[in-house]
Enzyme design. Structure first.
Site, short mmCIF file in Angstrom:
data_model
loop_
_atom_site.label_atom_id
_atom_site.label_comp_id
_atom_site.label_asym_id
_atom_site.label_seq_id
_atom_site.Cartn_x
_atom_site.Cartn_y
_atom_site.Cartn_z
N ASP A 101 4.65 -2.62 -1.83
CA ASP A 101 5.16 -1.27 -1.55
C ASP A 101 3.86 -0.40 -1.24
O ASP A 101 2.61 -0.75 -1.48
CB ASP A 101 5.88 -0.92 -2.72
CG ASP A 101 7.20 -1.60 -3.01
OD1 ASP A 101 7.58 -2.15 -2.01
OD2 ASP A 101 7.62 -1.58 -4.18
N LEU A 102 4.15 0.81 -0.87
CA LEU A 102 3.13 1.84 -0.67
C LEU A 102 2.22 2.01 -1.68
O LEU A 102 1.25 2.11 -1.57
CB LEU A 102 3.72 2.90 -0.03
CG LEU A 102 2.87 4.20 0.05
CD1 LEU A 102 2.19 4.05 1.40
CD2 LEU A 102 3.75 5.51 0.28
#
Length: 232
Positions: A101-102
């Site tokens: 994820d980011l």
């Protein structure tokens, strides 16, 4: 292989760019100019462009210490991708093995070998992935049993596969999973009423990210032995 495709694969040029160079007689096959982009090359033939001998490189394998704030895709209108951190030719041919994820940091594998990445990321191969998670609330010992039995995630029809949970401290855990569902680690803790505040992947298979030798945002080429170990 066609001559123009061979040049594209070696240089990263587009098919039209390669064709233009060929028609300008800038490409030699075994020392002789060739102006036909569709010419079929034989394995033993040597191709030169502007005096430089071209050769296809083998598959490429990298490990990166992913920092927060980068996405694992080749293009994103809103965020930088992990590939802006790399100085390599033909970046468009590379892909990440699974995604982080980011806001997740840690071990990220990058390659242009689709079969290799599939063996690592495909759920049927059950390649173990270990994450260090920091939680909003203290983790009860009962979570060890719950995760080992499998938990139902919101919107899913089947529980997760058995996962191994190690409680490091009340708010810090190591979780090893053997599949890769969407936002799986965060959703597993949410399923038991907790929230992941920070997430870092430390290990895939037997390969452990060494943060002392690879700082956030850095990457390196995997050794042949490391590449083989992931699928061996």
């Amino acid at each position: 292989m066609r001559l123009d495709k061979f040049i594209c694969d070696c240089t990263g040029l587009t098919r039209s760019q390669a064709g233009k160079l060929i028609r300008q007689a800038l490409v030699l096959i075994d020392g002789q100019p060739c102006k036909q982009p569709a010419t079929q090359l034989k394995p033993e033939q040597q191709v030169e462009l502007d005096g430089e001998v071209l050769a296809l490189t083998g598959p490429r394998y990298f490990v990166m210490h992913k920092p927060t704030g980068y996405v694992c895709s080749t293009d994103d209108p809103d965020h930088n991708t992990v590939f802006v951190l790399m100085d390599e030719p033909r970046l468009d041919k590379l892909h990440t093995v699974g995604r982080l994820d980011l806001d997740t940091t840690g071990l990220l594998l990058i390659t242009d070998d689709g079969q290799w990445s599939h063996k690592i990321s495909s759920p049927k191969h059950e390649c173990a992935k270990t994450y260090r998670a920091w939680l909003a609330d203290p983790v009860d010992d009962s979570a060890i049993r719950l995760f080992a039995e499998g938990v139902m995630l919101r919107g899913e029809k089947h529980p997760t596969k058995a996962a191994q949970l190690e409680i490091v401290s009340p708010h810090e855990c190591l979780l090893t999973i053997h599949e890769g569902r969407y936002h799986q680690v965060k959703r597993m803790f949410a399923a038991i009423g907790n929230k992941v505040e920070k997430l870092h992947r430390e290990k895939i298979g037997d390969f452990v990210l060494d943060a002392n030798s690879l700082a956030e945002g850095e990457y390196r080429v995997l050794t042949e032995a490391e590449v083989a170990a992931f699928v061996g």
